[in-house]
Design an enzyme around this catalytic site. Sequence first.
Site, PDB file in Angstrom:
ATOM      1  N   ASN A   9       0.626  -1.329  -0.093  1.00  0.00           N
ATOM      2  CA  ASN A   9      -0.039  -0.020  -0.084  1.00  0.00           C
ATOM      3  C   ASN A   9       0.885   1.198   0.151  1.00  0.00           C
ATOM      4  O   ASN A   9       1.442   1.477   1.006  1.00  0.00           O
ATOM      5  CB  ASN A   9      -0.772  -0.046   1.106  1.00  0.00           C
ATOM      6  CG  ASN A   9      -1.732   1.219   1.467  1.00  0.00           C
ATOM      7  OD1 ASN A   9      -1.786   2.034   0.494  1.00  0.00           O
ATOM      8  ND2 ASN A   9      -2.176   1.383   2.562  1.00  0.00           N
ATOM      9  N   TRP A  10       1.162   2.065  -1.222  1.00  0.00           N
ATOM     10  CA  TRP A  10       1.862   3.232  -1.123  1.00  0.00           C
ATOM     11  C   TRP A  10       1.247   4.255  -0.573  1.00  0.00           C
ATOM     12  O   TRP A  10       1.954   5.256  -0.394  1.00  0.00           O
ATOM     13  CB  TRP A  10       2.081   3.385  -2.765  1.00  0.00           C
ATOM     14  CG  TRP A  10       2.842   2.582  -3.466  1.00  0.00           C
ATOM     15  CD1 TRP A  10       3.596   1.172  -3.088  1.00  0.00           C
ATOM     16  CD2 TRP A  10       3.243   2.372  -4.936  1.00  0.00           C
ATOM     17  NE1 TRP A  10       3.991   0.527  -3.930  1.00  0.00           N
ATOM     18  CE2 TRP A  10       4.103   1.162  -5.242  1.00  0.00           C
ATOM     19  CE3 TRP A  10       3.187   3.178  -5.675  1.00  0.00           C
ATOM     20  CZ2 TRP A  10       4.615   0.885  -6.510  1.00  0.00           C
ATOM     21  CZ3 TRP A  10       3.701   2.958  -7.156  1.00  0.00           C
ATOM     22  CH2 TRP A  10       4.572   1.762  -7.278  1.00  0.00           C
ATOM     23  N   LYS A  11       0.012   4.234  -0.394  1.00  0.00           N
ATOM     24  CA  LYS A  11      -0.792   5.343   0.332  1.00  0.00           C
ATOM     25  C   LYS A  11      -0.436   6.748  -0.472  1.00  0.00           C
ATOM     26  O   LYS A  11      -0.358   6.356  -1.669  1.00  0.00           O
ATOM     27  CB  LYS A  11      -0.129   5.656   1.738  1.00  0.00           C
ATOM     28  CG  LYS A  11      -0.009   4.338   2.868  1.00  0.00           C
ATOM     29  CD  LYS A  11       0.111   4.584   4.075  1.00  0.00           C
ATOM     30  CE  LYS A  11       0.199   3.203   4.621  1.00  0.00           C
ATOM     31  NZ  LYS A  11       0.279   3.184   6.111  1.00  0.00           N
ATOM     32  N   HIS A  97      -9.360   0.678   4.821  1.00  0.00           N
ATOM     33  CA  HIS A  97      -8.033   0.922   5.776  1.00  0.00           C
ATOM     34  C   HIS A  97      -8.134   1.637   6.756  1.00  0.00           C
ATOM     35  O   HIS A  97      -9.084   2.788   6.677  1.00  0.00           O
ATOM     36  CB  HIS A  97      -6.961   1.747   4.566  1.00  0.00           C
ATOM     37  CG  HIS A  97      -5.580   1.443   5.256  1.00  0.00           C
ATOM     38  ND1 HIS A  97      -5.002   2.565   6.063  1.00  0.00           N
ATOM     39  CD2 HIS A  97      -4.494   0.716   4.927  1.00  0.00           C
ATOM     40  CE1 HIS A  97      -3.880   2.259   6.438  1.00  0.00           C
ATOM     41  NE2 HIS A  97      -3.338   0.934   5.836  1.00  0.00           N
ATOM     42  N   GLU A  99      -6.632   4.007   7.938  1.00  0.00           N
ATOM     43  CA  GLU A  99      -6.449   5.600   7.728  1.00  0.00           C
ATOM     44  C   GLU A  99      -7.836   6.134   7.019  1.00  0.00           C
ATOM     45  O   GLU A  99      -8.150   7.481   7.306  1.00  0.00           O
ATOM     46  CB  GLU A  99      -5.171   5.859   6.746  1.00  0.00           C
ATOM     47  CG  GLU A  99      -4.019   5.807   7.620  1.00  0.00           C
ATOM     48  CD  GLU A  99      -2.654   5.009   6.975  1.00  0.00           C
ATOM     49  OE1 GLU A  99      -2.885   5.342   5.468  1.00  0.00           O
ATOM     50  OE2 GLU A  99      -1.864   4.616   7.502  1.00  0.00           O
ATOM     51  N   GLU A 169      -5.331  -5.773  10.372  1.00  0.00           N
ATOM     52  CA  GLU A 169      -4.155  -4.995  10.697  1.00  0.00           C
ATOM     53  C   GLU A 169      -4.784  -4.191  12.086  1.00  0.00           C
ATOM     54  O   GLU A 169      -5.279  -3.220  12.092  1.00  0.00           O
ATOM     55  CB  GLU A 169      -4.462  -3.876   9.545  1.00  0.00           C
ATOM     56  CG  GLU A 169      -4.143  -4.245   8.309  1.00  0.00           C
ATOM     57  CD  GLU A 169      -3.470  -3.203   7.300  1.00  0.00           C
ATOM     58  OE1 GLU A 169      -2.468  -3.196   6.935  1.00  0.00           O
ATOM     59  OE2 GLU A 169      -4.313  -2.083   6.976  1.00  0.00           O
ATOM     60  N   GLY A 175       2.376   1.581  10.911  1.00  0.00           N
ATOM     61  CA  GLY A 175       3.484   2.501  10.850  1.00  0.00           C
ATOM     62  C   GLY A 175       3.930   3.229  11.938  1.00  0.00           C
ATOM     63  O   GLY A 175       4.497   4.096  12.293  1.00  0.00           O
ATOM     64  N   SER A 215       3.502  -2.791  10.089  1.00  0.00           N
ATOM     65  CA  SER A 215       5.109  -2.804  10.417  1.00  0.00           C
ATOM     66  C   SER A 215       5.531  -4.280   9.706  1.00  0.00           C
ATOM     67  O   SER A 215       6.681  -4.638  10.459  1.00  0.00           O
ATOM     68  CB  SER A 215       5.475  -2.479  11.674  1.00  0.00           C
ATOM     69  OG  SER A 215       4.933  -1.211  11.838  1.00  0.00           O
ATOM     70  N   GLY A 237       4.872   1.243   4.740  1.00  0.00           N
ATOM     71  CA  GLY A 237       6.307   1.609   4.841  1.00  0.00           C
ATOM     72  C   GLY A 237       7.184   0.842   3.872  1.00  0.00           C
ATOM     73  O   GLY A 237       7.969   1.223   3.075  1.00  0.00           O
TER      74      GLY A 237
HETATM   75  C1  PEP Z   1      -0.674  -0.439   6.098  1.00  0.00           C
HETATM   76  O1  PEP Z   1      -0.910   0.849   5.913  1.00  0.00           O
HETATM   77  O2  PEP Z   1      -1.417  -1.046   5.766  1.00  0.00           O
HETATM   78  C2  PEP Z   1       0.393  -0.907   6.864  1.00  0.00           C
HETATM   79  C3  PEP Z   1       0.492  -2.104   7.240  1.00  0.00           C
HETATM   80  O3  PEP Z   1       1.606   0.011   7.034  1.00  0.00           O
HETATM   81  P1  PEP Z   1       3.025  -0.140   7.777  1.00  0.00           P
HETATM   82  O4  PEP Z   1       3.335  -1.459   7.089  1.00  0.00           O
HETATM   83  O5  PEP Z   1       3.636   1.035   7.595  1.00  0.00           O
HETATM   84  O6  PEP Z   1       2.962  -0.467   9.224  1.00  0.00           O
END
Ligand code: PEP
Length: 252
Positions: A9-11, A97, A99, A169, A175, A215, A237
Amino acid sequence: MRKYIIAGNWKMNNDLGASKLLITNLLNGLVDKKSTEKRIIVSPSFVNLYPVNEWVKDSVIEVAAQNMHFEQSGAFTGEVSASMLKSIGIKTVIIGHSERRTFFNETDELLAKKVETAIQNELEVIFCFGEQLADRKSENHFNVVEAQLSKALFQLKNSAWNQIVLAYEPVWAIGTGETASPEQAQEMHLFIRNLIAKNYSQELANTISILYGGSMKASNAKELLSNLDVDGGLIGGAALNSEEFLTIYNSI
Ligand code: PEP
């Protein structure tokens, strides 16, 4: 049988040039030119979906959108519909998600509508959900996850589930650099699979890919992915770095 999936996921990262560079590095670094057991997906911003999809079209890399609106079309300034995604060759969309839930107030009820629309438009959905830190501290995490899935997904017919991928998640791990332990991930993934079995059937539950997100990186992927019910990862990330992302993919 279910497949392993590594999805990045490049966000709101990577402009056109950075997207091109990352895709070039991924294509150059990919050892697997064809795989029947695992999938690799990238999820750029809306504006870069079309070029990225063109660049990867002769490879194993698939492309997913990060979001979509639940209406088919209309006066919804700034939004993108399922049919628009389909019209440029996108087959998968991330919905729910954390976010989107936190910063854009997306509720389980709204997400149920998005899922319904995506299914009607024959899109595959990567559905994200997971508890907050306070939920885990108060040992309410299983209840929270069950409620999220019940409200957004358990109204679906059996046949819709071949378009669903789940991404557990835990919000406290997204993050933050904090990761659920392999035991915590496996415990929750098994709970989720059992929930699907209870609401549908064990047979159906066994076909659903359940990804872990929070993460995940090159250094912890192998341990997380070696669990029986962890069928891949949704990666934020670490998906922005081709070497990290490919190491995670290759650790399956
Ligand atoms: C995500 O945004 O779905 C995610 C898992 O981010 P990160 O790997 O940066 O924790």
